[in-house]
Design a protein around this motif. Structure first.
Motif, mmCIF file in Angstrom:
data_model
loop_
_atom_site.group_PDB
_atom_site.id
_atom_site.type_symbol
_atom_site.label_atom_id
_atom_site.label_comp_id
_atom_site.label_asym_id
_atom_site.label_seq_id
_atom_site.Cartn_x
_atom_site.Cartn_y
_atom_site.Cartn_z
ATOM 1 N N UNK A 1 0.818 -1.217 0.000
ATOM 2 C CA UNK A 1 0.000 0.000 0.000
ATOM 3 C C UNK A 1 0.854 1.270 0.000
ATOM 4 N N UNK A 2 1.656 1.469 1.039
ATOM 5 C CA UNK A 2 2.380 2.727 1.196
ATOM 6 C C UNK A 2 3.400 2.962 0.086
ATOM 7 N N UNK A 3 4.215 1.948 -0.213
ATOM 8 C CA UNK A 3 5.262 2.121 -1.225
ATOM 9 C C UNK A 3 4.692 2.336 -2.626
ATOM 10 N N UNK A 4 3.761 1.517 -3.106
ATOM 11 C CA UNK A 4 3.207 1.781 -4.449
ATOM 12 C C UNK A 4 2.577 3.163 -4.572
ATOM 13 N N UNK A 5 1.849 3.597 -3.525
ATOM 14 C CA UNK A 5 1.202 4.910 -3.594
ATOM 15 C C UNK A 5 2.241 6.030 -3.611
ATOM 16 N N UNK A 6 3.267 5.910 -2.790
ATOM 17 C CA UNK A 6 4.309 6.940 -2.761
ATOM 18 C C UNK A 6 5.077 6.954 -4.087
ATOM 19 N N UNK A 7 5.305 5.792 -4.658
ATOM 20 C CA UNK A 7 6.013 5.699 -5.932
ATOM 21 C C UNK A 7 5.216 6.383 -7.043
ATOM 22 N N UNK A 8 3.931 6.111 -7.093
ATOM 23 C CA UNK A 8 3.062 6.758 -8.081
ATOM 24 C C UNK A 8 3.028 8.266 -7.879
ATOM 25 N N UNK A 9 2.999 8.685 -6.630
ATOM 26 C CA UNK A 9 2.927 10.124 -6.339
ATOM 27 C C UNK A 9 4.206 10.831 -6.768
ATOM 28 N N UNK A 10 5.353 10.172 -6.568
ATOM 29 C CA UNK A 10 6.619 10.746 -7.021
ATOM 30 C C UNK A 10 6.616 10.883 -8.540
ATOM 31 N N UNK A 11 6.104 9.868 -9.209
ATOM 32 C CA UNK A 11 5.998 9.908 -10.672
ATOM 33 C C UNK A 11 5.096 11.059 -11.113
ATOM 34 N N UNK A 12 3.988 11.241 -10.407
ATOM 35 C CA UNK A 12 3.074 12.331 -10.730
ATOM 36 C C UNK A 12 3.712 13.690 -10.460
ATOM 37 N N UNK A 13 4.464 13.784 -9.355
ATOM 38 C CA UNK A 13 5.142 15.041 -9.043
ATOM 39 C C UNK A 13 6.133 15.417 -10.127
ATOM 40 N N UNK A 14 6.940 14.450 -10.584
ATOM 41 C CA UNK A 14 7.881 14.731 -11.669
ATOM 42 C C UNK A 14 7.142 15.151 -12.939
#
Length: 937
Positions: free
Chosen positions: A868-881
Motif C-alpha cells: 500500500x504505502x510504497x506503491x502509492x508513494x512511488x506513483x505520487x513521485x511519478x506524478x510530481x515529476x
C-alpha cells in the motif's frame, strides 16, 4: 447621464496607497469617451517631490530619473481640474483613483471634484460574470484588448476606456426584465454605477424591446431556451491509415505517432470482444484527442460514450476546449453534455426566493445581480461558469441545487430546471462528459434500459478511480450539528421574541395540535441524539487521547473502531437509533405539508413578509437536518456489511467529545467498481499518464477492480527527450527525516533558501503536510525571501485554485504546496523550471488511511508498506515529476531533499517509474547548486 455625456476614463500611478503617510501621484492618464467612441486623451508624468520606492519602480517601470524634470502636481492641478469638470469619472477601482485625485487637489488649494463616478471593476463583474479575473490586465487578455504598458497611466487609461466602451455595448444586450431586477438591487452599487442600469432600462422600455428567440421568461427570470439533444446518425468511417489520419490532424495540429497509436488501440477495442483496455499515455502525446477522435467516430453510429475525468476542472476543459477543437478537426459534428454533482448547479426556485428577500448586504446584492445577468446567457446552469475561486458568499448555501429529489412537480421552474433537463438529455446524447465522483454516485443514469445501446466507458486519469470510489462511499454523522439544528428549529418555531409559529396558528396556517406534534418530534429527535452522544462518549471517551491517529490533511484526530464493538453498541442502543429513524420520517412528512401549504397560500397572496421569512428559514433548517441524517441507515446494517467498512470517530485536536462525529468508508473498492459501476457499460477503457508500476501489472488491475481475465495493457512512448530536457538531483547530504521537527524544518528552510537564491526561476516546492509548509514558510520569511520574490503558500496566502492562477501569471514566483499540487496542475514552458521535493511522498504511518489498511490486512499475512504505502508513494513521485516537463521545449530540474531515494532498498523501485533516459545525480546540495547554472545556461 445621456447619449451626449462625456466620460473621463482615468488612471493614475502613485508612490503608494497611503495618502495619510504622504504618498503622491507620479502619473496621470485620461481618455475622454462620448457616444461609445474615444474623442481625446491626456497623459503626463508628475514629480512627487520624493523618491519613488523600489517596489513601485519594479511594478510600473517608472524611475526617479524619468520624473526628475516632470512638473509638480501644483503645476498640473488646474489642467486636471479643467479636464475632469462636467464629465462622469470612470476608473478601474474608482474608490482609489477619485479620492486620491481629490486629496491631491485639496492639498494644493483646489476644491474636491463632486462629479459622478462609475467603477469598471464592478461593471465588469456584472456584465462579464464568467470572466476568470477582473484585474485590468486579465480583462484585456480575456477581451483581446491591446494593453501595451500595464501599470502606466496612459496605457491603463486607454485600455480601461476600451473596456468601458465594450461594457456599454454589452449593457445594451441585457434584457429589459433582467434590468428591472437589477435596478431593484442597484442601490448597493458603487457611486453612480447604478445610473447606467436605470438609464438602460428606461431606453428598453421606451423602445419596447423584445426578447431574442433564444430566450424566454419563466417565473420572472430571463433564461435560455433548452434544446433537446439528439443522436446524429452518420456513417463516416474511422481513418484506419496514417494518410487519412493526417488529413484530419495536420491542418491544425502537429502529427504525433503515439497519439495515432492510441487512437487505433481504442477504435479497435470498441469493436472487439475484449472488454477492458488499459493505456498508459505519457504527458505530451495528445491523450485527450487520442481517445476523443475514435470515440466520436464510434458515437456517430447511434452509440453513446461516457467519458469520465478525475476532476470537474478537467471535465470543463473537455467540454469547453477539447470538444470545440474536435468539431473543427472532424468532418462531422459531435454533440455532448456535461454532468456534474447537483451542488454545481443553480436551483432556480431557491434563487427566485432569494430575489424576493429584502437585501441588506452589498456583497450578496452584487452576486445576485451577477447571477441574473449570467442566467440570461447560460445554457447549463453550472455555477462553475462564474469561475469563482471560492463559493463563500452566503447566497450559495441557499441556491445550490440539492438534486432532482428536492424538486416539486408543482414548481413553476420544474420543466426548465437545469438538472432535470440534463438528465432527460442523457438518453439521446452521443458523448457524455462526467467526473469520477458523479459516476460513483449516479451509475444508474447510464443504465442500458434507458439508452438505445449499452454505453461505452472511457476513464481518463484512471489512477484516481479507486480513491474516488472510496471517497464516494464515505459518510459522516455529526451528532453536534444535528443537536444545533434541532435547537435552531425549536427556537424558530416557538420563539416568544420574534414572529413564530404562534403567529401562523393565529392565521390558521396550522393547528395547535400540528404545532405541538411538530415540537414533540423535534424534541424526541434531539433527545435520542443526545442519548447516543453520551453512549459514544462513555464507550470511547477514555480511548481518545490514548489511541487516536491523525486524520489526513486536517487538524482532527480519529479513533478507528472495530465493527464488532460498534455492532454491539448499536444493539445496546437500538431504541434510540430506531427513534431517530422514525422521527426523521415524521419530520420529512411535516416539512412537506408545510411546504405545500406555503405554496398554496403564496398563490392566494395570503403570505406576508414575516410568514415568508419564517417558513423559508424553517425549511432551510429542515433541509440541513435531513442532509446530516442521510446516512443514518449505516446503523441499521448487519455485522457483514459493517465488516466491509472502515469505521471511526473523529473530533478536534483538543479532544472535545461534544464535537464528536461518526464516519465510515469502504475498506477498499474491490467488487464495488465491478459490481456497481462497470456493469452499466459495454467496453471499458482506462487511461492516464501514471498508471503502471514497472514489473507489477497487478497493481493497476487490482486498483481498477478488474475481475475478468480478458483485459489488455498498453504503454505508449513519451515524445520528450528527457536526456536533454530534464535532470534529477538527489541531495545525498540531506538530514535524516526522523530528526527533531525543529532541526528538520530548519534544514528544509536553509536548503530551499540556498536553491532559490542561486536560481531566479519559477519554482514549485512540494511538501507532504500543511503544517510543515506553514513552519518552513515562517523560516523563509525571516530570511527575507518574500521581499524580492512572490511567495505563494497553500493554507496561508490562498486556496489551491487561486494559487495556481497566480502562479501561472507570476514571474519567478515560488509556490509551496501539497495535495493537489503533486498532480493535475499543468505548468508548461517557463511556468515551472525548478521542482523541489522536500520529502518522499509517503503517508504518515500514523495516518487514518494507513491505520485503516493495517486493520484491513490484519490476519492476512500482508505487508501494508510494500502493498500500500510504497506503491502509492512511488506513483505520487511519478506524478510530481510529471509537473516539470509538459512540452517538447520545456527544460527543468527536480531536486529531491530526501536521501532515502538512494540510501534505502526501495529507492531503486521508486526511481524505476521515472523516464528511462532521465539523467540522475546523487551529490551534496552545494554541488547541485553549482550544477544548476550549467544546466540552465
Amino acid at each position: 447621464m445621456n447619449k451626449n455625456t462625456i466620460y473621463a476614463v482615468v488612471d493614475i500611478e502613485t508612490t503608494g496607497t497611503n495618502l495619510k503617510k504622504g504618498d503622491r501621484m507620479i502619473q496621470f492618464g485620461c481618455v475622454l469617451v462620448q457616444k461609445n467612441k474615444i474623442i481625446n486623451s491626456f497623459s503626463f508624468d508628475i514629480n512627487p517631490g520624493m523618491a519613488i520606492p523600489k517596489a513601485i519602480t519594479e511594478l510600473t517601470g517608472i524611475t526617479n530619473r524619468q520624473i526628475r524634470k516632470a512638473a509638480y502636481f501644483e503645476d498640473v492641478a488646474a489642467t486636471i481640474y479643467a479636464i475632469l469638470q462636467d464629465t462622469v469619472f470612470v476608473a478601474h477601482n474608482i474608490n482609489f483613483d477619485l479620492p486620491f485625485i481629490n486629496s491631491e487637489l485639496e492639498r494644493v488649494g483646489y476644491p474636491a471634484l463632486t462629479i459622478k463616478g462609475i467603477d469598471t471593476v464592478q461593471l465588469s463583474q456584472i456584465l462579464l460574470p464568467t470572466s476568470p479575473s477582473f484585474k485590468l490586465k486579465d480583462l484585456s487578455q480575456y477581451l483581446n484588448l491591446t494593453h501595451e504598458n500595464p501599470h502606466h497611466a496612459d496605457s491603463d487609461a486607454h485600455v480601461t476606456a476600451e473596456l468601458f466602451i465594450y461594457l456599454l455595448k454589452r449593457l445594451e444586450e441585457i434584457p429589459s426584465e433582467t434590468l428591472f431586477e437589477i435596478n431593484r438591487l442597484s442601490s448597493f452599487l458603487l457611486r453612480d454605477t447604478k445610473e447606467l442600469f436605470t438609464d438602460a432600462y428606461a431606453i428598453k422600455q421606451a423602445n419596447q424591446e423584445r426578447l431574442s428567440d433564444e430566450q424566454h421568461i419563466v417565473g420572472g427570470l430571463v433564461l435560455q431556451r433548452s434544446k433537446q439533444q439528439t443522436f446524429n446518425l452518420m456513417n463516416y468511417e474511422y481513418p484506419e491509415n496514417e494518410t487519412d489520419k493526417k488529413k484530419i490532424i495536420e491542418p491544425q495540429l502537429s502529427w504525433r505517432s503515439e497519439q495515432a497509436k492510441m487512437m487505433d488501440l481504442i477504435a479497435n477495442h470498441l469493436k472487439s470482444r475484449e472488454r477492458t483496455l488499459i493505456i498508459e499515455a505519457p504527458t505530451g502525446i495528445g491523450k485527450t484527442l487520442g481517445y476523443l477522435i475514435p470515440a466520436a467516430y464510434y458515437a456517430q453510429k447511434q452509440k453513446q460514450i461516457v467519458i469520465s475525468s478525475a476532476t470537474t476542472l478537467l471535465q470543463t476543459q473537455l467540454m469547453n476546449q477539447s470538444l470545440p477543437l474536435l468539431n473543427k478537426l472532424l468532418p462531422f459534428r459531435t454533440s455532448a453534455i456535461s454532468l456534474k454533482g447537483s451542488n454545481h448547479y443553480i436551483n432556480l426556485a431557491e434563487f427566485k426566493k432569494e430575489l424576493t428577500q429584502k437585501e441588506t448586504s452589498g456583497q450578496i446584492a452584487l452576486m445576485k445581480i451577477r447571477i441574473l445577468v449570467w442566467l440570461a446567457a447560460t445554457k447549463t446552469g453550472d455555477l462553475d461558469e462564474l469561475r469563482l475561486s471560492s463559493y463563500q458568499n452566503p447566497i450559495f448555501n441557499q441556491i445550490k441545487h440539492r438534486g432532482v429529489g428536492s424538486l416539486m412537480l408543482t414548481d413553476q421552474f420544474f420543466e426548465v430546471d437545469f438538472i432535470n433537463v440534463l438528465y432527460k438529455q442523457v438518453e439521446s446524447t452521443s458523448i457524455v462528459f462526467t467526473n469520477h465522483a458523479f459516476l460513483m454516485k449516479h451509475p444508474d443514469l447510464f443504465n442500458s434500459d434507458r439508452t438505445i445501446n449499452t454505453p461505452e466507458l472511457i476513464v481518463d486519469e484512471a489512477q484516481h478511480l479507486a480513491d474516488v470510489a472510496l471517497q464516494a462511499n464515505k459518510g459522516r454523522i455529526r451528532f453536534w450539528k444535528i443537536i444545533n439544528l434541532c435547537d435552531s428549529l425549536l427556537t424558530s418555531i416557538q420563539s416568544s421574541q420574534k414572529f413564530s409559529f404562534n403567529n401562523l396558528m393565529e392565521i390558521n396556517f396550522l393547528t395547535v395540535g400540528e404545532n405541538g406534534q411538530l415540537l414533540a418530534d423535534i424534541r424526541k429527535l434531539r433527545e435520542s441524539i443526545d442519548t447516543l452522544i453520551r453512549q459514544f462518549t462513555r464507550e470511547y471517551g477514555r480511548r481518545i487521547n490514548r489511541n487516536a491517529v491523525n486524520k489526513n490533511e486536517t487538524n482532527d484526530k480519529a479513533l478507528i473502531l472495530k465493527s464488532t464493538e460498534l455492532a454491539d453498541l448499536i444493539n445496546r442502543n437500538k431504541i434510540a437509533i430506531e427513534s431517530v429513524s422514525k422521527m426523521v420520517l415524521l419530520l420529512e412528512k411535516s416539512d412537506g405539508i408545510l411546504q405545500n401549504r406555503y405554496i398554496a397560500a403564496k398563490k392566494q397572496q395570503q403570505i406576508g413578509r414575516d410568514e415568508n421569512q419564517l417558513l423559508n428559514r424553517v425549511h432551510r433548517f429542515f433541509k440541513q437536518l435531513f442532509t446530516e441524517l442521510e446516512v443514518w441507515n449505516v446503523f441499521d446494517q448487519d455485522q457483514t456489511k459493517l465488516n466491509e467498512k472502515v469505521l471511526w470517530l473523529s473530533f478536534p485536536i483538543n479532544g472535545q467529545t461534544d464535537k464528536m462525529q461518526f464516519e465510515f468508508s469502504l475498506a477498499d473498492s474491490t467488487h464495488f467498481l465491478s459490481d456497481s459501476i462497470y456493469r452499466h457499460f459495454n467496453h471499458l477503457t482506462f487511461t492516464g499518464a501514471t498508471l503502471l508500476l514497472p514489473g507489477n501489472k497487478n497493481y493497476i488491475v487490482d486498483q481498477l477492480d478488474i475481475q475478468e481475465d480478458n483485459y489488455k495493457i498498453e504503454k505508449l512512448g513519451s515524445p520528450f527527450d528527457y536526456s536533454k530536457q530534464a535532470k534529477l538531483y538527489i541531495a545525498n547530504d540531506s538530514i535524516d527525516v526522523r530528526s527533531s521537527k525543529e532541526m528538520y524544518e530548519s534544514y528544509l528552510a536553509d536548503s530551499i533558501y540556498q536553491l532559490i537564491k542561486a536560481q531566479r526561476r519559477q519554482t514549485l516546492i512540494l511538501f507532504n503536510s500543511l503544517e510543515t509548509i506553514a513552519n518552513v514558510y515562517e523560516l523563509l520569511a525571516k530570511k527575507g525571501l518574500h521581499i524580492d520574490r512572490e511567495l505563494l503558500v497553500q493554507g496561508i496566502t490562498g486556496r489551491p485554485e487561486k494559487l495556481t492562477k497566480r502562479f501561472l501569471l507570476g514571474k519567478d514566483a515560488i509556490l509551496l504546496g501539497t495535495g493537489s499540487f503533486w498532480e493535475g496542475v499543468d505548468l508548461p514552458n517557463d511556468r515551472l523550471e525548478l521542482l523541489i521535493v522536500t520529502r518522499l511522498p509517503f503517508e504518515s504511518p500514523e495516518s487514518l488511511n494507513v491505520k485503516a489498511k493495517e486493520k484491513e490486512f490484519e490476519g492476512q499475512g500482508r505487508d501494508v508498506f510494500s502493498e500500500y504505502s510504497l506503491p502509492r508513494a512511488t506513483m505520487r513521485l511519478k506524478q510530481g515529476f510529471g509537473r516539470l516537463i509538459r512540452t517538447s521545449t520545456d527544460k527543468g530540474v527536480m531536486v529531491v531533499l530526501d536521501s532515502r531515494l538512494v540510501n534505502q532498498s526501495y529507492g531503486e523501485q521508486m526511481i524505476g517509474v521515472l523516464p528511462d533516459k532521465l539523467p540522475i545525480f546523487n551529490e551534496p546540495l552545494s554541488d547541485i547548486i553549482n550544477n544548476l547554472d550549467e544546466f540552465f545556461g
